[in-house]
Design a protein around this motif. Structure first.
Motif: not given
Length: 560
Positions: A44-47, A51-52, A83-85
């Motif tokens: 999750n951290t890397l995804i 994306l940011s 999922y949010p990102s």
């Protein structure tokens, strides 16, 4: 971290991955690939980090490939932070629907408000406002960000002209609900959404209230709030207040200039719009695509063809840019309104890109106004291919046939509409009275004051006759006798709105009306006379521009 063994601990690893991904993404991936059994927290951290990054669009594929690895790993499962990102990065409605299915598969119905909000934003982005509102209503205690997401969705998720009014109404109602929540306090994002809704509706009272709220509670007057206020006052018919807000700005950016130039344009002050355009350039600001659009539109509204043409040519000559589709659209409109329909058609056909429906509809509208039936038929043929279900295209050509009494052709066009299951969009008019919005359709008898309205209409009709008004029955699209045509014109939505305002409002107050369609020539002539007979200023915003009626004249000088 390697020598101390911290690489075996999830939290410090996540910090390392986040920092590395912002500085050198390949290095972050190398670190990640050396982790024996990465947890879902690390994924999750890397995804999220990928994306940011500033090149998020370029790295979207990488984020989804990481998510695919999660799906293949049988030791971990996606969670609410996965999922949010990903929803923010969805490049199509189809991908988002698939992702929503995964949410239901892996999280069931127990996902948190954060996921719900990301779903809301995704559906709003693709114009699915009903689904977005349904998701919003399921959130137990929406925070300010969630309220703002839904309000902004109403401002940006309109998919058609028909929805514009109802969606803006929903935004105002939602803001009223928000005020009942003692914990959530509006910020600048909230006020931009609220003011934008007021602008769409022409709801001046609510717009002024929002402006006072900004000042009273010292909400930050950033460029977005200022621009929204300028736009709101312009679209509510108060150009002097719009310019006052603009003039009092300590600094002006391109957004503020665009809003003010656009305001001058829709009110028919083309020369002032051009002066402001030159002033903006003198101050060192570089026009953007929107600047060229609003400036050319301002020229189009008052017939400044040569000036508008120079603005179009300056896009390439002065700034080295290639004109875009919307700039060609403004050029076609500029020439078409001025009666240079043949030249407009030639420019459209000579464009370096394929014309879209908006350009062909602009040409069709010009052909209708100037009676060029041949060009009108060509334009409709293209529109039938591009937008077979848009009623306005057929209505424009039908208007043209009706104006020259070709009733068989009118019937043929109407049959085409019927065969395609297309219904004509009804004309509607909004009038604001004491902060309340009153809506009228053609021949509407649903208003509580209906009897008084129709009684006033009868009186207005008699007084118009006394002043020599002869109804322009060519505006009526049915093969019926003249008397019936006159009755049909008398019950147009703006006539009902004006009659209501004459009955219900103060005799000195301006009457402000928002109409969803172009004002017909008969209503235009009638309203000029009504403004003189009853001594009332009448301000009408139709689909194209503003008309300020006063003492028997209109600000558009019959050029619209």
């Amino acid at each position: 971290m390697v020598t101390t063994g911290l690489t075996h601990h999830t939290y410090p690893l996540s910090k390392l991955l986040y920092l590395s991904s912002t500085l050198a993404l390949p290095h972050a991936l190398t670190i990640f690939n050396e982790i024996p059994n990465p947890t879902i927290f690390l994924y999750n951290t890397l995804i999220s980090s990928v994306l940011s990054s500033t090149n998020r669009k370029c790295e979207t594929h990488l984020a989804f490939s990481l998510y695919e690895r999660v799906l293949w790993d049988k030791t971990i499962r996606p969670n609410s932070h996965t999922y949010p990102s990903l929803f923010k990065a969805c490049g199509s409605h189809f991908h988002g629907l698939a992702l929503h299915a995964h949410v239901l598969k892996f999280l069931g119905l127990a996902y948190d408000d954060f996921v719900q909000t990301s779903l809301l934003n995704f559906y709003a982005k693709y114009g699915k406002l009903g689904v977005a509102r349904c998701l919003f209503d399921q959130i137990r205690n929406p925070d300010l960000a969630t309220w703002n997401s839904m309000l902004s969705a109403y401002g940006s998720g309109v998919t058609s002209e028909e929805e514009d009014t109802s969606v803006s109404m929903e935004a105002l109602c939602l803001f009223t609900e928000m005020q009942k929540n003692p914990v959530v306090k509006p910020n600048e994002v909230t006020l931009v959404a609220l003011v934008s809704a007021c602008a769409n509706l022409g709801a001046l009272c609510q717009g002024i209230w929002a402006h006072v709220y900004v000042l009273k509670y010292n909400i930050k007057l950033n460029y977005y709030v200022r621009t929204a206020l300028i736009d709101m006052y312009s679209k509510c018919g108060c150009l002097d207040l719009a310019y006052q807000v603009f003039d009092e700005l300590p600094e002006r950016d391109i957004l503020c200039y665009n809003a003010m130039i656009g305001g001058f344009g829709i009110h028919g002050y083309g020369h002032k719009a051009l002066q402001l355009f030159e002033k903006m350039k003198f101050q060192g600001l570089v026009p953007d695509d929107v600047t060229f659009v609003v400036t050319m539109c301002a020229c189009s509204h008052v017939g400044l063809v040569d000036e508008g043409y120079k603005v179009f040519e300056s896009i390439n000559e002065d700034y080295g840019k290639e004109p875009k589709l919307e700039h060609y659209g403004c050029l076609i409109d500029l020439l078409g309104r001025a009666g240079r329909v043949q030249e407009a058609e030639e420019k459209l056909k000579g464009m370096p890109m394929k014309p879209n429906a908006i350009l062909w509809r602009s040409l069709l509208g010009a052909a209708r106004v100037h009676g060029n039936l041949q060009v009108g038929e060509i334009a409709l043929k293209h529109l039938q291919e591009l937008e077979p279900e848009t009623s306005g295209n057929y209505v424009l050509l039908s208007n043209m046939y009706a104006s020259i009494n070709r009733w068989e052709d009118v019937k043929r066009v109407r049959k085409l509409m019927k065969d395609h299951g297309i219904n004509k969009m009804p004309g509607s008019s909004l009038v604001e009275l004491n902060g309340a919005m009153h809506q009228f359709l053609i021949g509407d008898k649903t208003h509580p004051w209906s009897k008084r309205i129709y009684s006033k209409l009868e009186e207005v009709g008699k007084r118009l006759q006394q002043y020599g008004h002869k109804p322009r029955t060519k505006e009526v699209l049915f093969d019926i006798d003249e008397e019936e045509k006159e009755d049909a014109l008398a019950y147009h939505s703006e006539r009902l709105a004006i009659a209501f305002a004459l009955v219900a409002s103060d005799s000195t107050a301006p009457i402000r009306i928002i109409k969803n369609l172009r004002v017909c020539s008969d209503c235009h002539e009638s309203t000029k006379l009504i403004s003189m007979i009853y001594g009332r200023d009448i301000i009408v915003r139709d689909r194209i521009r503003f008309h300020h009626f006063k003492n028997g004249t209109c600000s558009c000088r019959d050029y619209w």
